[in-house]
Design an enzyme around this catalytic site. Structure first.
Site, PDB file in Angstrom:
ATOM      1  N   LYS A   1       1.079  -1.044   0.224  1.00 30.80           N
ATOM      2  CA  LYS A   1      -0.289   0.128   0.120  1.00 30.80           C
ATOM      3  C   LYS A   1       0.675   1.321  -0.524  1.00 30.80           C
ATOM      4  O   LYS A   1       0.881   2.049  -0.959  1.00 30.80           O
ATOM      5  CB  LYS A   1      -1.162  -0.148   1.343  1.00 30.80           C
ATOM      6  CG  LYS A   1      -1.901   0.981   1.699  1.00 30.80           C
ATOM      7  CD  LYS A   1      -2.891   0.559   2.949  1.00 30.80           C
ATOM      8  CE  LYS A   1      -3.396   2.569   2.645  1.00 30.80           C
ATOM      9  NZ  LYS A   1      -4.480   2.412   4.209  1.00 30.80           N
TER      10      LYS A   1
ATOM     11  N   GLU B   1       9.960  -4.922   5.094  1.00 30.15           N
ATOM     12  CA  GLU B   1       9.979  -6.449   4.324  1.00 30.15           C
ATOM     13  C   GLU B   1      10.188  -6.359   2.986  1.00 30.15           C
ATOM     14  O   GLU B   1      10.964  -7.647   1.887  1.00 30.15           O
ATOM     15  CB  GLU B   1       9.105  -7.070   4.824  1.00 30.15           C
ATOM     16  CG  GLU B   1       9.848  -7.182   6.718  1.00 30.15           C
ATOM     17  CD  GLU B   1       8.278  -6.195   7.191  1.00 30.15           C
ATOM     18  OE1 GLU B   1       8.853  -5.503   7.208  1.00 30.15           O
ATOM     19  OE2 GLU B   1       8.778  -6.168   8.738  1.00 30.15           O
TER      20      GLU B   1
ATOM     21  N   GLY C   1      -5.561  -2.125   5.064  1.00 30.81           N
ATOM     22  CA  GLY C   1      -4.380  -3.036   4.055  1.00 30.81           C
ATOM     23  C   GLY C   1      -5.030  -3.998   4.375  1.00 30.81           C
ATOM     24  O   GLY C   1      -5.126  -5.677   3.963  1.00 30.81           O
ATOM     25  N   ARG C   2      -5.500  -4.928   5.323  1.00 28.76           N
ATOM     26  CA  ARG C   2      -5.882  -6.153   6.242  1.00 28.76           C
ATOM     27  C   ARG C   2      -7.301  -5.934   5.490  1.00 28.76           C
ATOM     28  O   ARG C   2      -8.547  -7.088   6.103  1.00 28.76           O
ATOM     29  CB  ARG C   2      -6.376  -5.516   7.808  1.00 28.76           C
ATOM     30  CG  ARG C   2      -6.582  -4.702   8.255  1.00 28.76           C
ATOM     31  CD  ARG C   2      -6.471  -4.812   9.939  1.00 28.76           C
ATOM     32  NE  ARG C   2      -6.739  -3.647  10.269  1.00 28.76           N
ATOM     33  CZ  ARG C   2      -6.240  -2.680  10.487  1.00 28.76           C
ATOM     34  NH1 ARG C   2      -4.832  -2.401   9.981  1.00 28.76           N
ATOM     35  NH2 ARG C   2      -6.664  -1.740  11.449  1.00 28.76           N
TER      36      ARG C   2
ATOM     37  N   GLU D   1      -5.130  -6.682  14.289  1.00 37.86           N
ATOM     38  CA  GLU D   1      -4.666  -5.075  14.332  1.00 37.86           C
ATOM     39  C   GLU D   1      -6.012  -3.977  14.387  1.00 37.86           C
ATOM     40  O   GLU D   1      -6.187  -2.630  14.426  1.00 37.86           O
ATOM     41  CB  GLU D   1      -4.488  -5.036  12.766  1.00 37.86           C
ATOM     42  CG  GLU D   1      -3.022  -4.082  12.874  1.00 37.86           C
ATOM     43  CD  GLU D   1      -1.974  -4.402  11.351  1.00 37.86           C
ATOM     44  OE1 GLU D   1      -0.848  -4.251  11.264  1.00 37.86           O
ATOM     45  OE2 GLU D   1      -2.922  -4.173  10.084  1.00 37.86           O
TER      46      GLU D   1
ATOM     47  N   LYS E   1       8.747  -0.362  14.075  1.00 40.76           N
ATOM     48  CA  LYS E   1       9.372  -0.847  12.874  1.00 40.76           C
ATOM     49  C   LYS E   1      10.551   0.959  13.025  1.00 40.76           C
ATOM     50  O   LYS E   1      11.600   0.220  13.011  1.00 40.76           O
ATOM     51  CB  LYS E   1       8.424  -0.096  11.945  1.00 40.76           C
ATOM     52  CG  LYS E   1       8.025  -1.002  11.758  1.00 40.76           C
ATOM     53  CD  LYS E   1       6.664  -0.206  10.736  1.00 40.76           C
ATOM     54  CE  LYS E   1       5.605  -0.881  10.423  1.00 40.76           C
ATOM     55  NZ  LYS E   1       4.004  -0.552   9.581  1.00 40.76           N
TER      56      LYS E   1
HETATM   57  O1  F6P Z   1       2.848  -3.244   9.557  1.00 44.52           O
HETATM   58  C1  F6P Z   1       1.772  -3.001   9.883  1.00 44.52           C
HETATM   59  C2  F6P Z   1       1.295  -2.395   8.189  1.00 44.52           C
HETATM   60  O2  F6P Z   1       0.601  -1.275   7.965  1.00 44.52           O
HETATM   61  C3  F6P Z   1      -0.399  -3.816   7.891  1.00 44.52           C
HETATM   62  O3  F6P Z   1      -1.246  -2.757   7.831  1.00 44.52           O
HETATM   63  C4  F6P Z   1       0.199  -3.740   6.215  1.00 44.52           C
HETATM   64  O4  F6P Z   1      -0.764  -4.320   5.750  1.00 44.52           O
HETATM   65  C5  F6P Z   1       1.490  -4.157   6.351  1.00 44.52           C
HETATM   66  O5  F6P Z   1       2.094  -3.685   7.223  1.00 44.52           O
HETATM   67  C6  F6P Z   1       2.001  -4.041   4.373  1.00 44.52           C
HETATM   68  O6  F6P Z   1       1.888  -2.339   4.425  1.00 44.52           O
HETATM   69  P1  F6P Z   1       2.396  -2.354   2.967  1.00 44.52           P
HETATM   70  O7  F6P Z   1       0.997  -2.569   2.157  1.00 44.52           O
HETATM   71  O8  F6P Z   1       2.124  -0.580   3.010  1.00 44.52           O
HETATM   72  O9  F6P Z   1       3.348  -3.042   2.456  1.00 44.52           O
END
Ligand code: F6P
Length: 563
Positions: free
Chosen positions: A216, A222, A288-289, A374, A529
């Site tokens: 997102k 990661e 995201g979720r 979450e 983080k």
């Molecule tokens: O660390 C939590 C989070 O922000 C989630 O809410 C999200 O789904 C995930 O990290 C991944 O985030 P992104 O889609 O921005 O890489």
């Protein structure tokens, strides 16, 4: 300034007080599902609901007619219906990020374009513009019109993402494997632990592999680390295979043919080197979720096809409409959310098991963990004040029957209440017989046996009647009265899976509303983080090491000594 009204403190409402008294009375009289069934021959009928085509039975939950009435009073007192309508209409109910919460718009039909303008955006039109581009892209990949740099058809998709950009797609891909009909298999890399990418890339032919980077924000450590690693793996392997010559142009061409991205930050996607033509967007009003039915589901459209994805969206829509239009007392989606509050706040339940009797749903509990925990694992309300009751129970589970041979002991005879949702489907894509026995019926027999045992238990007299020696009798007694909800469906189709996901999205919403929580932010993941960035240099840098707390320093010294 947010125009969202401050949360109503549920614990100060007459409905809460009435529920407390009702709870105490039930406990004093002795909760007895056996007794409640005997006293009310219509209990099953009254507490069984059809939501979309899901058949949901609450009769073995610890509720009576009065509980339902009082829970609905509570829902009304805290404004569940008003907040639901505010969410669907695009109000900024995500107050800490000042955002609308519109995952429900992701499944609105195209004909509704022009009917939902939020912050100047024609939300439904934009959703369908991206959907149509994704469908066209997926059709090309599935038909072989889209080819890798050396002209080969795509046979593998590697999706790189984490959290909401991973758990939904993996769960759905696993759940709907019987519908993957284009000979394209998907693998999902999420963990920054290099072992994950190593295992997922093993044996893959880069010439037939398409990579989807899903993030997102397109800033997640990661995902970007893994994306770079996969890009290096791809380009090096293509060069070794002679598919590209290593020039900047040929590498760019390889990226164009083998990398696509899904993000709300399309500028960062381009910076990464991915052609904007191959980028699919979504919007900051999709958490995201809550995003599996947005462009985040691109791998699913490729594997399953646009038609199946449309059916999937149809399932979400069926539950959205049901949740929006059904009066609270008959609205099983709302009731399940309110009932979870009943268990957490009045019975002190700390966890909630989700037990799919369908192996294809083996990642569903993990998916729900992010969705629910979450969202509602918070100690502060949407106006910044502390919560006034326990919140956010722990969701967990594994498919049956495996769980029966692992942790069900605690649910049956332990000292904690663990409300459990059992999910099963009548039909299977793999009908198998063992001699005369239909194996799926044997499997479903276990689902029915577990819910029966949990509800009605086994008395000491029943144990004795089996000739059990007296000293062992207590160990073999089942108290019963352990609450379960049964969710039964016809077949695990894309439609049914969309329904299931939407069901839990709205359950989560209802609980969050009662607790006064902004279920759509996730500040609790930020500190770790930040610290990871600050700590990592200390593995090699003495100055950074001395800045750490004693426990961290000691662990890093251990690392240094053993490396
Ligand atoms: O660390 C939590 C989070 O922000 C989630 O809410 C999200 O789904 C995930 O990290 C991944 O985030 P992104 O889609 O921005 O890489």
């Amino acid at each position: 300034m947010s125009t969202i009204p401050a949360p109503i403190d549920a614990t100060q409402t007459p409905a809460w007080k009435a529920l407390q008294e009702h709870h105490d009375r039930l406990v004093e009289e002795g909760i007895s599902l056996k007794g409640w069934f005997a006293a009310d021959p219509e209990r099953v009928e009254k507490l069984t609901f059809e939501a979309g085509d899901l058949h949901i039975d609450l009769s073995r939950d610890l509720i009576t007619d009065e509980t339902v009435r009082l829970l609905c009073d509570l829902g009304r007192a805290v404004g569940v219906e008003e907040r639901r309508d505010a969410m669907f209409s695009g109000a900024h109910i995500n107050t800490t990020e000042d955002r609308a919460v519109l995952h429900t718009a992701l499944r609105r039909p195209k004909e509704q374009a022009g009917t939902l303008i939020v912050d100047g955006q024609d939300v439904v039109a934009d959703v369908h513009e991206v959907l149509d581009r994704m469908y066209a892209f997926a059709d090309k990949v599935r038909s072989g019109a889209w080819r890798g740099v050396s002209g080969k058809k795509i046979e593998h998709v590697v999706s790189v993402g984490i959290g909401g950009s991973d758990l939904g797609p993996v769960m759905v891909y696993e759940a709907l494997k019987p519908y993957a009909d284009a000979g394209i298999d998907c693998r999902y890399i999420s963990n920054i632990d290099p072992n994950d990418a190593a295992e997922k890339l093993a044996g893959l032919d880069p010439e037939t592999t398409l990579v989807i980077i899903v993030s997102k924000t397109f800033t997640t450590l990661e995902t970007l680390t893994n994306a770079r690693e996969v890009r290096t793996w791809m380009l090096d392997a293509l060069e070794r295979a002679g598919a590209i010559d290593g020039s900047a142009e040929s590498r760019a061409e390889a990226i164009r043919k083998h990398f696509v991205a899904v993000s709300t930050a399309l500028d960062l996607v381009e910076e990464f080197g991915i052609d904007p033509e191959n980028a699919f967007g979504f919007w900051n009003w999709v958490g995201g979720r809550y995003s599996v039915d947005s462009a985040v589901g691109l791998s699913l459209i490729v594997a399953l096809g646009p038609e199946r994805f449309q059916e999937f969206l149809g399932g979400f829509r069926a539950i959205d409409e049901y949740f929006q239009k059904t009066p609270l007392e008959e609205n099983v989606v709302a009731l399940m959310g309110l009932m979870n509050v009943w268990y957490v706040n009045f019975f002190g339940a700390e966890s909630h098991a989700v037990l799919p009797y369908n192996q294809y749903l083996h990642r569903f509990p993990a998916y729900l963990q992010q969705l629910t925990m979450e969202s509602n694992g918070k100690g502060v309300r949407w106006d910044g004040t502390p919560v006034t009751s326990a919140t956010g129970e722990i969701f967990w589970g594994e498919p049956g029957t495996n769980g029966q041979h692992a942790f069900y002991q605690l649910i049956h005879q332990g000292t904690r209440m663990v409300p459990a949702d059992f999910i099963a489907f009548v039909n299977t894509p793999h009908p198998v017989r063992d001699g005369e026995q239909d194996v799926h019926e044997l499997f479903l027999g276990n689902f029915l046996a577990q819910t029966k045992a949990l509800a009605f238990g086994k008395t000491a007299d029943e144990v004795r009647a089996e000739g059990t020696p007296e000293e062992i009798v207590p160990a073999r007694v089942f108290t019963g009265n352990r609450p379960t909800t049964s969710i039964f469906g016809d077949t695990l189709t894309p439609f049914a899976l969309g329904e299931l996901i939407a069901l839990y999205e709205h359950i989560t919403f209802v609980q969050g509303t009662v607790w006064g929580i902004d279920s759509y932010d996730q500040w609790g993941v930020e500190l770790g983080k930040q610290l990871a960035k600050q700590i990592t240099p200390a593995f090699h840098d003495d100055a950074a090491l001395t800045e750490q707390d004693p426990a961290t320093q000691a662990l890093i010294r251990y690392y240094r000594a053993h490396r």
